[in-house]
Design an enzyme around this catalytic site. Sequence first.
Site, PDB file in Angstrom:
ATOM      1  N   GLU A 131       1.100  -1.060  -0.133  1.00  0.00           N
ATOM      2  CA  GLU A 131      -0.511  -0.161   0.701  1.00  0.00           C
ATOM      3  C   GLU A 131       0.790   1.172  -0.357  1.00  0.00           C
ATOM      4  O   GLU A 131       0.743   2.133   0.579  1.00  0.00           O
ATOM      5  CB  GLU A 131      -1.121  -0.496   1.067  1.00  0.00           C
ATOM      6  CG  GLU A 131      -1.965  -1.487   0.922  1.00  0.00           C
ATOM      7  CD  GLU A 131      -3.017  -0.722   2.095  1.00  0.00           C
ATOM      8  OE1 GLU A 131      -3.263  -0.078   3.118  1.00  0.00           O
ATOM      9  OE2 GLU A 131      -3.655  -1.634   1.707  1.00  0.00           O
ATOM     10  N   GLU A 158      -6.367  -8.089  -1.201  1.00  0.00           N
ATOM     11  CA  GLU A 158      -6.759  -8.443   0.995  1.00  0.00           C
ATOM     12  C   GLU A 158      -8.109  -8.113   0.475  1.00  0.00           C
ATOM     13  O   GLU A 158      -8.911  -7.076   0.201  1.00  0.00           O
ATOM     14  CB  GLU A 158      -5.918  -6.856   1.575  1.00  0.00           C
ATOM     15  CG  GLU A 158      -4.172  -7.692   1.614  1.00  0.00           C
ATOM     16  CD  GLU A 158      -3.908  -6.657   2.561  1.00  0.00           C
ATOM     17  OE1 GLU A 158      -5.075  -5.428   2.999  1.00  0.00           O
ATOM     18  OE2 GLU A 158      -3.178  -5.760   2.462  1.00  0.00           O
TER      19      GLU A 158
HETATM   20  C1  GLA Z   1      -4.336  -2.742   4.778  1.00  0.00           C
HETATM   21  C2  GLA Z   1      -2.746  -3.103   4.860  1.00  0.00           C
HETATM   22  C3  GLA Z   1      -2.746  -4.715   5.963  1.00  0.00           C
HETATM   23  C4  GLA Z   1      -3.861  -4.224   7.274  1.00  0.00           C
HETATM   24  C5  GLA Z   1      -4.984  -4.686   6.489  1.00  0.00           C
HETATM   25  C6  GLA Z   1      -5.866  -4.314   7.271  1.00  0.00           C
HETATM   26  O1  GLA Z   1      -4.748  -3.781   3.685  1.00  0.00           O
HETATM   27  O2  GLA Z   1      -2.524  -3.727   3.940  1.00  0.00           O
HETATM   28  O3  GLA Z   1      -1.155  -4.604   5.687  1.00  0.00           O
HETATM   29  O4  GLA Z   1      -2.701  -3.744   7.951  1.00  0.00           O
HETATM   30  O5  GLA Z   1      -5.220  -3.137   6.149  1.00  0.00           O
HETATM   31  O6  GLA Z   1      -7.343  -4.407   7.526  1.00  0.00           O
END
Ligand code: GLA
Length: 689
Positions: free
Chosen positions: A157, A316
């Site tokens: 991210e 994710e």
């Molecule tokens: C983000 C991050 C993860 C985690 C999630 C929790 O998407 O990439 O590492 O912290 O949030 O929702």
Amino acid sequence: MEKFPPLVPAAPGLIHGGDYNPDQWLGYPDVLQEDVRLMKLAGVNSASVAIFAWAALEPEEGKYDFEWLDETFDRLWKAGVRIILATPSGARPAWMDAKYPEVLRVNADRTKNLHGLRHNHCFTSPYYRQKVREMNRMLAERYGKHPALMMWHLSNEYGGECHCPLCQEAFRNWLRKKYDNDIEKLNHEWWTYFWSHRYTSFDQIESPSPLGDKLIHGMNLDWKRFVTEQTMDFIRNEMEPLREITPNIPVTTNLMGFYDGLDYWKLSQILDVVSWDNYPLWGNDSEKLWETASHTAFIHDMNRCFLKGKPFMLMESVPSKTNWHPCCKLKRPGMHLLSSMQAVAHGSDSVQYFQWRKGRGASEKFHGAVVDHCGRSDTMEFLGVKSVGDLLKKLPGVAGTSTKSQAAVLYDWENRWAIEDFQGTVNKESRRYVETCVEHYRPLWKRGVSTDIVSEDSDLSGYRLLAAPMLYMLRPGVAQKLRDFAEQGGTLILTHLTGYVNENDLCFLGGFPGDGMMDTAGIWCEDIDTVYPSDENFAVSKENHLGFAGRYPLGRMREIVHPAEGTEVLAAYEGDFYAGMPVLTCHPVGKGRVYYIASAVGPDFLEELYSKLIPEAGVSPCLPVELPEGVSVTLREGGGQQYYFFMNFTEMDQRVSLPAGTEFTDMDSGGTVRDLLDLPPYGVRILKK
Ligand code: GLA
Ligand code: ZN
């Protein structure tokens, strides 16, 4: 339609897995063994490993430990689980921050971070860039030939910005290049005679700051563009050794939906595979479930469109609750399968989670995961994941299929930055650029119309209908492209705030919409009235060719527009000093039509409008069916196969009448379906034609 080749040539089919952090569990060998057993049970075939693992890989400067990762590779590979290997640059070990403080980010207020958190390194630091290259080289050399390695997951991210002296210098160099080293050019484009902000040298420029300049809109825009490009430059630096040593392993990084800090239209172009992280507020109080679903669908479609229809990855998602939501509600039974399949329905070739196992401590210990602290495989979370695994196994043919759309909605990051920055209407939140784009998408989604999301730079030639809401900034060539689109027979929908500024946020002279758009839109905008919530007004339809009918409440931004000769007025303001002036117009352009909605409007207005525009534009839904409110259908096709995904985003049983005489195969049960399709609450059914 042809199929796309598999995202991972060695592993065709759909990918199922998630973030896996064995580095947090090295003192728990039994847990690591148990993970393998549970992964097989859940039908998981991939794991994203080593995200944030720098401290485990290089515990002290120059002292490396790959043993745990070697073991992870072997252990998972034996269990049939492939690895998406992360580069660990998303967080740094403490020793590095202490010894090389240049890696620590400086905020806009010029305070320097302490060691901690994550996603907060300087993107320019030569030391960090070199360190990342070295680390990535070691990973590629060590694991590049391991059969388990399926993909690179760059960092995590990417986001934020750094205002340190190194980044300032990089920003100045970026500006020198953009403005041909001519400070007067910059002064003109940034309009710096305003408040005597004129520069005499590039060396005087500082990035936007609450302590300095933050109201020079051209500067703010250039800074945001620079941040995107500097992030891309950092990404290319990460990629260098990976490309060299593992040219056949695809590279991705996880994007964040509508995250506003980076222009994903640009950033996505240097990736092999697009992936994103999806955490909707399912079942919240402020919208209906299907409204949440259509918002999410928009982002899925956008991710599919970044690389022109190539399947993306859901990198994710959460099996149950998200710890950072304002209210951490559990997904209702069935919701996990439905939300997972929604990603696939819109073009994802994977369903992945954050995370595999809940950690014992720190801030994410109560974030949903496949395996809870109890370690059991009979929890709702685990069984929900298993149900996804079971269904994905039945859909190998879906991988590589995609969608061809006749309709598109234009959402552009630079346009958003410009809209959210200006002063002179309502506040930034009430302007609702993102929401308006989604609201124009919704009537298409509701009818099962396959829809692409495009930017100002996209090729528009394949579409019949294009909604381009609030297109405030027109970069060079865009006005002409939109005109060509209409001339060639397209239906173009424009709204209030169209064509006010050029690419550097300088207002067009000679009237809005500018840059020649006035002739296309068929209206001239004299001014925009922004009103308080209590200042009611309505759009009232007039006799018109489209059959647009009714009286609709209006939003808070209302343009006063004058129709050109030959422009039809379909609806007009009911009240205020501009009563009788146009709210909705239609202007024939070449073989097409341009509609202009002069005011912010509500969903009922758009529902009525699109119910008429879709057939007029000759746009067909992916299947000719009537859908109850909250039920959606999408199509993925390729290689002669067609898969229809029916999804019920309501808490009620729903029934859909299928086209007469057509037989489908239910991909889950294998049974034949014809005439009627029943969907339980939160139900999803995938039919092959
Ligand atoms: C983000 C991050 C993860 C985690 C999630 C929790 O998407 O990439 O590492 O912290 O949030 O929702
Ligand atoms: Zn920096």
